[in-house]
Design a protein around this motif. Sequence first.
Motif, short mmCIF file in Angstrom:
data_model
loop_
_atom_site.label_atom_id
_atom_site.label_comp_id
_atom_site.label_asym_id
_atom_site.label_seq_id
_atom_site.Cartn_x
_atom_site.Cartn_y
_atom_site.Cartn_z
N TYR A 494 0.82 -1.21 0.00
CA TYR A 494 0.00 0.00 0.00
C TYR A 494 0.85 1.26 0.00
CZ TYR A 494 -3.37 -3.51 1.57
OH TYR A 494 -4.16 -4.62 1.66
N LEU A 495 2.05 1.18 -0.59
CA LEU A 495 2.98 2.30 -0.54
C LEU A 495 2.38 3.56 -1.17
CD1 LEU A 495 5.74 3.45 0.10
CD2 LEU A 495 6.57 2.54 -2.09
N ALA A 496 1.75 3.43 -2.33
CA ALA A 496 1.19 4.62 -3.01
C ALA A 496 0.13 5.29 -2.14
CB ALA A 496 0.60 4.21 -4.36
N GLU A 497 -0.77 4.47 -1.55
CA GLU A 497 -1.81 5.04 -0.69
C GLU A 497 -1.21 5.67 0.56
OE1 GLU A 497 -1.82 2.11 -2.03
OE2 GLU A 497 -3.62 1.96 -3.27
N THR A 498 -0.17 5.06 1.09
CA THR A 498 0.48 5.61 2.29
C THR A 498 1.11 6.96 1.99
OG1 THR A 498 0.91 3.41 3.22
CG2 THR A 498 2.32 5.22 3.97
N LEU A 499 1.80 7.06 0.85
CA LEU A 499 2.42 8.34 0.47
C LEU A 499 1.35 9.42 0.27
CD1 LEU A 499 5.19 7.12 -2.00
CD2 LEU A 499 5.53 8.09 0.29
N GLN A 500 0.21 9.01 -0.29
CA GLN A 500 -0.88 9.98 -0.49
C GLN A 500 -1.40 10.49 0.86
OE1 GLN A 500 -4.45 9.45 0.17
NE2 GLN A 500 -4.85 11.54 -0.53
N SER A 501 -1.58 9.57 1.83
CA SER A 501 -2.07 9.97 3.16
C SER A 501 -1.07 10.87 3.87
CB SER A 501 -2.34 8.72 4.01
OG SER A 501 -3.37 7.94 3.45
N LEU A 502 0.21 10.52 3.78
CA LEU A 502 1.23 11.34 4.44
C LEU A 502 1.33 12.72 3.77
CD1 LEU A 502 3.99 8.62 4.94
CD2 LEU A 502 2.44 9.55 6.67
N GLY A 503 1.16 12.75 2.46
CA GLY A 503 1.15 14.04 1.76
C GLY A 503 -0.04 14.89 2.19
N PHE A 504 -1.19 14.25 2.37
CA PHE A 504 -2.38 14.96 2.85
C PHE A 504 -2.10 15.58 4.22
CE2 PHE A 504 -6.14 14.98 5.53
CZ PHE A 504 -7.08 15.63 4.75
N GLY A 505 -1.47 14.80 5.11
CA GLY A 505 -1.16 15.31 6.43
C GLY A 505 -0.17 16.47 6.40
N SER A 506 0.79 16.39 5.51
CA SER A 506 1.76 17.48 5.38
C SER A 506 1.08 18.76 4.92
CB SER A 506 2.86 17.08 4.40
OG SER A 506 3.59 15.96 4.89
N ARG A 507 0.13 18.65 3.98
CA ARG A 507 -0.60 19.85 3.52
C ARG A 507 -1.45 20.41 4.65
NH1 ARG A 507 -1.13 16.61 -0.99
NH2 ARG A 507 -3.26 15.98 -0.41
N ALA A 508 -2.05 19.54 5.43
CA ALA A 508 -2.89 20.01 6.54
C ALA A 508 -2.08 20.81 7.55
CB ALA A 508 -3.56 18.82 7.24
N ARG A 509 -0.83 20.43 7.78
CA ARG A 509 0.02 21.15 8.73
C ARG A 509 0.35 22.56 8.26
NH1 ARG A 509 5.27 18.66 10.66
NH2 ARG A 509 4.89 20.06 12.41
N GLN A 510 0.28 22.77 6.98
CA GLN A 510 0.65 24.08 6.43
C GLN A 510 -0.48 25.11 6.52
OE1 GLN A 510 1.91 23.29 2.43
NE2 GLN A 510 3.56 21.91 3.05
N VAL A 511 -1.68 24.64 6.88
CA VAL A 511 -2.83 25.56 6.93
C VAL A 511 -2.70 26.47 8.15
CG1 VAL A 511 -5.33 25.73 7.17
CG2 VAL A 511 -4.32 23.92 5.75
N GLN A 512 -2.78 27.76 7.92
CA GLN A 512 -2.77 28.74 9.00
C GLN A 512 -4.17 29.34 9.11
OE1 GLN A 512 0.29 31.55 8.11
NE2 GLN A 512 1.96 30.13 8.55
N ARG A 513 -4.76 29.18 10.27
CA ARG A 513 -6.13 29.64 10.45
C ARG A 513 -6.17 30.71 11.53
NH1 ARG A 513 -9.62 24.68 11.98
NH2 ARG A 513 -8.18 24.78 13.71
N VAL A 514 -7.38 31.24 11.74
CA VAL A 514 -7.54 32.23 12.80
C VAL A 514 -7.33 31.55 14.13
CG1 VAL A 514 -9.15 33.59 11.44
CG2 VAL A 514 -10.03 31.78 12.91
N GLN A 515 -7.01 32.36 15.14
CA GLN A 515 -6.76 31.82 16.47
C GLN A 515 -8.03 31.21 17.03
OE1 GLN A 515 -5.51 34.75 19.26
NE2 GLN A 515 -4.77 33.29 20.76
N ALA A 516 -7.87 30.09 17.73
CA ALA A 516 -9.02 29.44 18.36
C ALA A 516 -9.65 30.37 19.38
CB ALA A 516 -8.58 28.14 19.04
N LYS A 517 -10.98 30.36 19.43
CA LYS A 517 -11.70 31.25 20.33
C LYS A 517 -12.67 30.45 21.18
CE LYS A 517 -11.72 35.09 17.01
NZ LYS A 517 -12.58 36.00 16.20
N ARG A 518 -12.88 30.97 22.40
CA ARG A 518 -13.90 30.39 23.24
C ARG A 518 -15.26 30.76 22.68
NH1 ARG A 518 -12.77 31.17 29.55
NH2 ARG A 518 -14.65 29.91 29.57
N ARG A 519 -16.25 29.90 22.98
CA ARG A 519 -17.60 30.17 22.49
C ARG A 519 -18.18 31.40 23.16
NH1 ARG A 519 -17.14 29.15 18.25
NH2 ARG A 519 -14.99 28.99 18.85
#
Length: 528
Positions: A494-519
Amino acid sequence: MKLSSLYNEQQELRRNTYSSLTQIYQEVQTFKQELKDFQSFSYLLMRNFQHQYQDYLSQIVDVVQGTQLENENLQFFQAKAVDLEQSLQEINERYQVEKQKRKALHNDLVELKGNIRVHCRIRPLLPFDTESGDPAFQKRSLSLSEKVVHATDDETVLVRCSRPGHTLFNKTFQFERVYSPLESQKIVFGDVCPLLTSLLDGYNVCIMTYGQTGSGKSHTMLGPHSESDPVSPSEADQEMGIIPRAAGELFRLLSENPTINPRVEVSVVEIYNNELFDLLTKDSSGIFGVKRDVITTKEGKSNVPLLTYEHVECPAEFMKLINKSLQLRVKHPTLVHADSSRSHLVVTVTLTIAVPFDSFADQQLSQKLCEEMLCTTQKVKTSEKAGFCPRGLSPAPIPLDPTEQQKQVQAKLQLVDLAGSECIGMSGVTGTILRETSFINRSLAALADVLGALSEHRGHIPYRNSKLTHLLQDSIGGDAKLLVMLCVSPCQKYLAETLQSLGFGSRARQVQRVQAKRRNLLVSGKSK
């Protein structure tokens, strides 16, 4: 004759008298001997009594002295207990202060790590990694089941890329946490647990598992949950996944502070073939799983109208709803996994807690509310004198009673078990299952597109390309604290699928969002 007779009687009387005297003498001698023996016995008895008396008296003295010593010790310990109670009270007071500081530091730490955190879990090799009905594949099963994915440390995944026609090379991926195949469910939940503290502090939280079919997503999220996972009761407790452990931990945390008057509500939805189904309600024919739609509110938040929320008061009630919903979830066997989930499962826990104003920030909020209401009142009075009332101002604002002021914090915990991505050629699906696979892959591709758009700061984020991303819009791109748990297989197959999942995770780490807020706080039951 008379003299002779008298003489005989006198002799007989003498003999009888002598015999009686002799008998009396013997009895007197016997009595004297018995008296002598009794005196000797009495003497010995007296001596024994004196000895025993001395022994008992000595024991009594020892007991009295011991009792006095115990009384002194008791008085000492009583005084010490009073001191300890006073110290405990002081420590409790300091603990409450430190607890508030810890909450602030905890949330600061979580935010420093980033609102989106990505963990990676490498599952162990399983029997189906080397089993196949294809004879040609069986000849290559040994090489394809070779482990090529390794956890080099707690934050690094090493992939040994060895594919026919490609140069052998190693590739590494960095994540906030990496779990080796030997690390247990308990260890995984230990890193998830702090997010529940954030939930009680009023932050929205989302935890999702991502990976290919058979990579361990549902096991990580739910633990043993089907007939294909036969385990003993003790093993079931050890293998519990994130959802049952989170239920137990949530109610444990709530029980530590009963004054917050918590209310916990649960909804369960399934996204199947890009349609959303409410698994906690029946349709007109009595079948569970009513189709719902996702909309975007005026505030830009995602919402599911008419979605069913069940009130639960303990972990058992929580898990009863989950287990009932799991029975309704669509599953089909494939060549990759015999119990493959064909839908995305989203469990939403809505927590509402009510507590008094107890922090400096809350006091500032209360003061701000009073100032705003006073300002509003003054404006109204001025307007009334001028003969009109401006639009949007209340002519008679009701001041808050300080004794009734309280805050209500509502936060959501979303637990998402995504369907697995699949290579159609490897899974061998056809017909209806092929259509399901297409929808699954498209929704996961939409999720990747959303993360890509967020990481590139595009003006338009394509949330509505999929019901999955539309439903999770507030968690992915909003201010929720999001944890993505990547689940990957270690083997070459499952090497190809594993590389795809790890790539997805790497892209997710690059997302910069607004600061978390209390409700938002609800003061005296009204939203502020």
